[in-house]
Design an enzyme around this catalytic site. Structure first.
Site, short mmCIF file in Angstrom:
data_model
loop_
_atom_site.label_atom_id
_atom_site.label_comp_id
_atom_site.label_asym_id
_atom_site.label_seq_id
_atom_site.Cartn_x
_atom_site.Cartn_y
_atom_site.Cartn_z
CD GLU A 173 -2.53 -1.47 2.54
OE1 GLU A 173 -2.34 -0.64 3.47
OE2 GLU A 173 -3.25 -2.47 2.67
CG ASP A 411 -6.22 -9.02 4.86
OD1 ASP A 411 -5.21 -8.53 4.32
OD2 ASP A 411 -7.07 -8.33 5.46
CD GLU A 460 -5.99 -3.79 1.15
OE1 GLU A 460 -6.46 -2.94 1.90
OE2 GLU A 460 -5.38 -4.80 1.54
CD GLU A 466 -7.41 -1.16 4.92
OE1 GLU A 466 -8.31 -2.00 5.11
OE2 GLU A 466 -6.20 -1.45 4.86
#
Length: 658
Positions: A173, A411, A460, A466
């Site tokens: 991310e 995840d 993702e 989030e």
């Protein structure tokens, strides 16, 4: 119908040129429109590549090689043969994103060396790619290292992606920092891909990898010069579980992959186009292996009522909200009443710790809950950590199948070494065997699995909504970079849909009652702008029920598309797209923190008159970011519409013929 035009030619061909000299051999592959070229140079037992756009050199000659079983390929071997293939085929994606029909159109050459190594090159009108292939027999082999760099011809500006985590351990991310290539040193945090390069003449270069199986993913490291080096996570030798989900590599081997002697390695891909082309490109998708699934009729994209972001925060009910049967039935009822397709049971449905994955908490009756959902036409997706699934693999799929689970959200992979990449492939394969969808979270970017295993609907690996629970990283500035960088690699589970919206000056972080940065219309626009065949509605059903005007759009908007037209594109600034699903067009526009006016051409519409329903930033949006206006207009083909976007604003419209 698929059509491949195959031809073989030694030393000279259309779209391919080979010249032999006493000191070097040069092999050039052109794009079908002759604008792009990828040249291979073979001199003194060194193979290099060079990338050009017309006569403009983008990447200067850069050596490439593979070391397999301690032997360098191609090394001192001579070129044995050269073959040319014109690729001209029509691809119908099982799950369409940019468009429902894709023309793959490229010139391809295969340079084979006498030591049974080869380099395959493919050049499209919007980019190029190459990959190694070896024919060393069916025996096992060790891939020790790969020599790969990007020796840019200028000190280009990069959008350097800085991932969270440390080393190669990351959810990928990334934050993006625009900086000159020479300012990225070897000590700068290494970057996960894709990497976007501003070529400073209206075009961009995006570098990524495709078909990553039995091999690690591609990372980038600076050198303090205009050269960026490729680096790869080594093969794990020893791992250690930290907490109940972080499977960290604590000792590594001195090689990259355990593989076989006869194989194709991952593509090294270069998308080279303008800002609109980045949004429109299907090049990376076409490089991926075709679907390995014979039956795909059961694969159903759709929208999802998601629980974790909103912390199970129901406020309009007469029971205690939380991880329990009544709460999830409420989510199911909400989904059924608003034309959604799935709910997710995120973290909390099973007893903590990996060995307890199949122990359901006493507050939930899983078989009864899934039966309740299915009776209302709603599918059920279960969340789990990758380590929990890995340690209960066969039993888990057997149990999920007995429960009739519709999909898995896997995840906390946090790695893309060979072991983890192969695990993801096996999850996709096994899930397809049991007719289950897959949503990969907390792991690497897409590298083609969405084509090879089309039950993998989304990934993702993005600085998603989030983040607003604990930071300001998910903001309109970031939102206008993601489509041009991360989304080019494939579907992106950003998880939009916040109904509480704030400007920078009055935003507050809240884990239990989160909100978004930017306007309400900005949140709605994401559903058209961002591609994710499995698309979340992240907020609580209670808030959605209070927002019927927004829900009218969210209930209607599709998650897959038949056609895409880019109306306006500025990297990091603003983006407007029109996407068609069936007979309806959906138009979106988004801006960063700078307000702006956009003129959007309607020439993508067929002849006639159309009704346009729109949701735009409201008259009071400067005071309240949740303010929006809903309205209608009549438009004609060939006309323009003008829209005003507030700071962090957005616009979305649904267009139907009268």
């Amino acid at each position: 119908m698929t059509q491949r035009v195959l031809g073989y030619l030694w030393l000279l061909a259309i779209g391919f040129f080979c010249a032999s000299f006493a000191w070097a051999e040069s092999y050039v592959t052109y794009s079908p429109d002759k604008a792009l070229q990828l040249e291979l140079l073979y001199e003194n037992q060194t193979l290099s590549y060079r990338l050009l756009d017309s006569d403009r050199v983008i990447i200067q000659p850069t050596p490439i090689s593979l070391v397999i079983d301690e032997q360098i390929y191609p090394g001192e071997s001579r070129v044995e043969s050269v073959e040319r293939v014109l690729v001209d085929s029509q691809i119908t994606p099982t799950v369409p994103t940019v468009r429902a029909s894709i023309r793959e159109f490229a010139n391809e050459t295969l340079v084979t060396f006498e030591n049974q190594s080869a380099l395959r090159v493919r050049v499209y009108n919007d980019g190029a790619a190459f990959r190694w292939e070896t024919d060393l027999g069916d025996k096992s082999a060790i891939a020790h290292s790969e020599e790969l760099s990007f020796n840019f011809s200028n000190n280009y500006q990069l959008y350097w992606p800085t991932p969270n985590g440390d080393g190669f351990f990351s959810h990928q991310e990334s934050l993006f920092e625009r900086k000159a290539a020479s300012s990225v040193s070897a000590e700068t945090r290494q970057a996960s891909g894709p990497l976007l390069v501003d070529l400073a003449y209206g075009k961009y270069l995006l570098i990524s990898d495709v078909n990553v199986e039995q091999y690690p993913g591609l990372w980038f490291r600076g050198s303090g010069s205009s050269t960026i080096n490729a680096v790869f996570p080594p093969y794990p030798k020893k791992t250690k579980l930290v907490r109940d989900r972080d499977l960290r590599v604590v000792e590594s081997e001195n090689f990259l992959a355990k593989t076989t002697g006869k194989r194709a390695y991952p593509w090294r891909a270069f998308v080279l186009t303008d800002a609109k082309g980045l949004i429109n490109s299907n090049m990376l998708y076409t490089l991926a292996d075709p679907s390995r699934l014979e039956n795909t009729d059961w694969i159903k994209p759709g929208k999802v009522a998601w629980d974790w972001f909103n912390d199970w925060n129901l406020t309009d009910v007469d029971f205690e909200a939380g991880i329990n049967q009544a709460t999830y039935k409420n989510y199911i009822d909400f989904a059924a009443n608003h034309q959604l397709d799935y709910i997710i049971l995120d973290e909390g449905w099973s007893v903590p710790e990996p060995e307890n994955l199949l122990k359901v908490v006493p507050e939930i009756d899983m078989p009864e809950l899934i039966e309740y959902a299915h009776n209302k036409g709603i599918g059920v997706v279960l969340w789990m950590t990758s380590v929990a699934l890995e340690r209960n693999f066969e039993q888990a799929f057997q149990q999920f199948s007995q429960w009739q689970v519709d999909g898995l959200k896997v995840d906390f992979m946090q790695r893309d070494d060979q072991v983890m990449m192969d695990f993801c492939v096996e999850v996709a394969r096994k899930a397809a065997e049991h007719q289950m969808l897959v949503d990969f979270h907390g792991g690497s970017k897409p590298t083609g699995l969405q084509r090879t295993y089309p039950n993998v609907l989304t990934h993702e690996s993005v600085m998603g909504l989030e983040q607003t629970k604990w930071s300001r990283n998910a903001n309109p500035d970031m939102a206008l970079l993601l489509p041009f960088i991360r989304m080019v690699a494939g579907p992106m589970d950003y998880t939009p849909g916040a109904m509480d919206n704030f400007h920078q000056e009055n935003f507050r972080q809240s884990y239990e009652n989160p909100a978004s940065l930017g306007t309400r219309a900005h949140q709605l626009a994401i559903y058209v702008t961002y591609l994710s065949p499995l698309q979340m509605l992240a907020d609580t059903p209670s808030k959605y029920r209070r927002e019927p005007e927004s829900m009218a759009f969210l209930s209607d908007v599709p998650t897959t598309w038949d056609e895409t037209v880019v109306l306006h594109a500025e990297v990091g600034e603003a983006l407007s797209v029109a996407r068609r699903s069936g007979n309806k067009w959906y138009v979106s526009a988004m801006t960063n923190w700078s307000p702006r006016e956009l003129k959007l051409p309607m020439d993508f519409l067929g002849k006639g008159r159309y009704r346009l329903k729109y949701w735009e930033d409201g008259v009071n949006v400067a005071e309240n970011a949740s303010s929006f206006k809903q309205g209608q207009a009549i438009v004609s083909d060939g006309a323009d519409i003008r829209i005003n976007l507030a700071s962090g604003g957005g616009y979305v419209a649904v267009i139907e013929a009268l």
